[in-house]
Design a protein around this motif. Structure first.
Motif, PDB file in Angstrom:
ATOM      1  N   VAL A   1       0.869  -1.176   0.000  1.00 40.63           N
ATOM      2  CA  VAL A   1       0.000   0.000   0.000  1.00 40.63           C
ATOM      3  C   VAL A   1       0.906   1.225   0.000  1.00 40.63           C
ATOM      4  O   VAL A   1       1.610   1.485   0.978  1.00 40.63           O
ATOM      5  CB  VAL A   1      -0.933   0.019   1.220  1.00 40.63           C
ATOM      6  N   THR A   2       0.914   1.954  -1.104  1.00 41.65           N
ATOM      7  CA  THR A   2       1.789   3.107  -1.249  1.00 41.65           C
ATOM      8  C   THR A   2       1.148   4.353  -0.650  1.00 41.65           C
ATOM      9  O   THR A   2      -0.023   4.348  -0.243  1.00 41.65           O
ATOM     10  CB  THR A   2       2.102   3.362  -2.733  1.00 41.65           C
TER      11      THR A   2
ATOM     12  N   VAL B   1      -2.685   4.708  -7.123  1.00 43.61           N
ATOM     13  CA  VAL B   1      -3.343   5.188  -8.338  1.00 43.61           C
ATOM     14  C   VAL B   1      -4.743   4.582  -8.405  1.00 43.61           C
ATOM     15  O   VAL B   1      -4.901   3.359  -8.367  1.00 43.61           O
ATOM     16  CB  VAL B   1      -2.534   4.798  -9.594  1.00 43.61           C
ATOM     17  N   VAL B   2      -5.745   5.436  -8.479  1.00 44.39           N
ATOM     18  CA  VAL B   2      -7.129   4.979  -8.540  1.00 44.39           C
ATOM     19  C   VAL B   2      -7.749   5.477  -9.838  1.00 44.39           C
ATOM     20  O   VAL B   2      -7.874   6.691 -10.036  1.00 44.39           O
ATOM     21  CB  VAL B   2      -7.948   5.503  -7.350  1.00 44.39           C
TER      22      VAL B   2
ATOM     23  N   LEU C   1     -14.648   5.444  -5.279  1.00 42.96           N
ATOM     24  CA  LEU C   1     -13.628   5.711  -4.278  1.00 42.96           C
ATOM     25  C   LEU C   1     -13.495   7.195  -3.963  1.00 42.96           C
ATOM     26  O   LEU C   1     -13.257   7.574  -2.816  1.00 42.96           O
ATOM     27  CB  LEU C   1     -12.266   5.151  -4.733  1.00 42.96           C
ATOM     28  N   GLU C   2     -13.657   8.049  -4.987  1.00 41.27           N
ATOM     29  CA  GLU C   2     -13.461   9.475  -4.740  1.00 41.27           C
ATOM     30  C   GLU C   2     -14.542  10.063  -3.844  1.00 41.27           C
ATOM     31  O   GLU C   2     -14.400  11.176  -3.333  1.00 41.27           O
ATOM     32  CB  GLU C   2     -13.380  10.257  -6.053  1.00 41.27           C
TER      33      GLU C   2
ATOM     34  N   VAL D   1     -10.143   0.743   2.081  1.00 36.34           N
ATOM     35  CA  VAL D   1     -10.309   0.101   0.777  1.00 36.34           C
ATOM     36  C   VAL D   1      -8.954  -0.368   0.242  1.00 36.34           C
ATOM     37  O   VAL D   1      -8.838  -1.472  -0.306  1.00 36.34           O
ATOM     38  CB  VAL D   1     -10.993   1.052  -0.231  1.00 36.34           C
ATOM     39  N   PHE D   2      -7.921   0.464   0.385  1.00 36.51           N
ATOM     40  CA  PHE D   2      -6.582   0.065  -0.069  1.00 36.51           C
ATOM     41  C   PHE D   2      -6.116  -1.187   0.683  1.00 36.51           C
ATOM     42  O   PHE D   2      -5.514  -2.091   0.089  1.00 36.51           O
ATOM     43  CB  PHE D   2      -5.593   1.209   0.138  1.00 36.51           C
ATOM     44  N   LEU D   3      -6.414  -1.237   1.981  1.00 32.21           N
ATOM     45  CA  LEU D   3      -6.054  -2.420   2.756  1.00 32.21           C
ATOM     46  C   LEU D   3      -6.878  -3.633   2.322  1.00 32.21           C
ATOM     47  O   LEU D   3      -6.372  -4.758   2.298  1.00 32.21           O
ATOM     48  CB  LEU D   3      -6.271  -2.156   4.245  1.00 32.21           C
TER      49      LEU D   3
END
Length: 256
Positions: free
Chosen positions: A80-81, A85-86, A135-136, A146-148
């Protein structure tokens, strides 16, 4: 060992960013890398994730990183950076499903097992009600979950977290880190992270590694690494370190 790093160096744009770094992360352990800006923390994490070229040796679960295919690595390691980028307009369900890419054949479709893994990840992170949301439209803390969830759906047993609490308020910082800690305790999950907030980092890490100038300046438990002397020397900071219930608390001290 889940991760074994031996004498690793990384050059970027002609500059040596990481220099002769060695460290280990045991299975189920949480190790956090700290250090001032430009110390090489994120670069080291990217080397472990296979995102930059490096010198030296990195072994993941007993296998040399150099011989792992991209697909095999993705089954072992999820990262997870700071700024994932989404794609614009992507909904939560589709984003988390991207975590199943290592298991889907080229030009193939997701299987029932893939969808079940996504459903389980959404459920474990209390995101099922957001599955159809873009997501936005989510808050910072919700997006971080969500990234996790994508990393969890990936099925990897090593989680790389690059500044996971960036741009989160203190409440969401605690929420995200406690969630990661619970996932680790539920297992099997090993965590290697970078963090700027020293107090909160010291509360969650089993061990810490202090990088300075691309080299390991100190390593040990949070109480061994988060000392006033080390932080003054490598951060140039005036701080007071107070012993807390779960680790040392670092308090900045105003100059006279």
């Amino acid at each position: 060992m889940s991760v074994e790093i031996r004498d690793v160096g990384v050059d970027l744009d002609g500059s040596e960013i990481v220099r002769g770094v060695s460290l280990t992360v045991a299975e189920g352990e949480w190790v956090t890398v700290i250090g001032p800006n430009g110390a090489g923390k994120s670069t080291l994490l990217r080397a472990v994730g296979g995102l930059v070229r490096f010198r030296g040796t990195i072994e993941l679960f007993g296998r040399s990183s150099a011989v792992l295919s991209r697909r095999d690595r993705a089954r072992l390691v999820a990262m997870v950076t700071q700024d994932p980028v989404v794609p614009p307009g992507m909904v939560v369900l589709d984003y988390v499903l991207l975590g199943r890419t290592p298991y889907i054949r080229p030009l193939g479709r997701e299987s029932a097992a893939d969808l079940a893994a996504v459903d389980q990840a959404l459920s474990r992170l209390d995101l099922t009600r957001f599955a159809a949301r873009r997501l936005e439209s989510l808050s910072g803390g919700e997006r971080q979950r969500v990234f996790l969830a994508r990393a969890l759906a990936q099925g990897a047993t090593l989680l790389l977290l690059d500044e996971p609490t960036t741009a989160l308020d203190i409440g969401h910082q605690q929420e995200v880190l406690e969630l990661v800690d619970q996932l680790r305790r539920d297992g099997p999950l090993t965590v290697l992270a970078t963090m700027h907030d020293l107090s909160i980092a010291g509360e969650f890490a089993d061990r810490m590694v202090l990088l300075s100038g691309g080299r390991v300046a100190a390593a040990g438990t949070p109480r061994e690494v988060l000392t006033e002397q080390l932080l003054a020397r490598h951060y140039g900071a005036r701080v007071r370190v107070v012993d807390g219930d779960f680790g040392p608390l670092v308090v900045p001290v105003r100059s006279a």
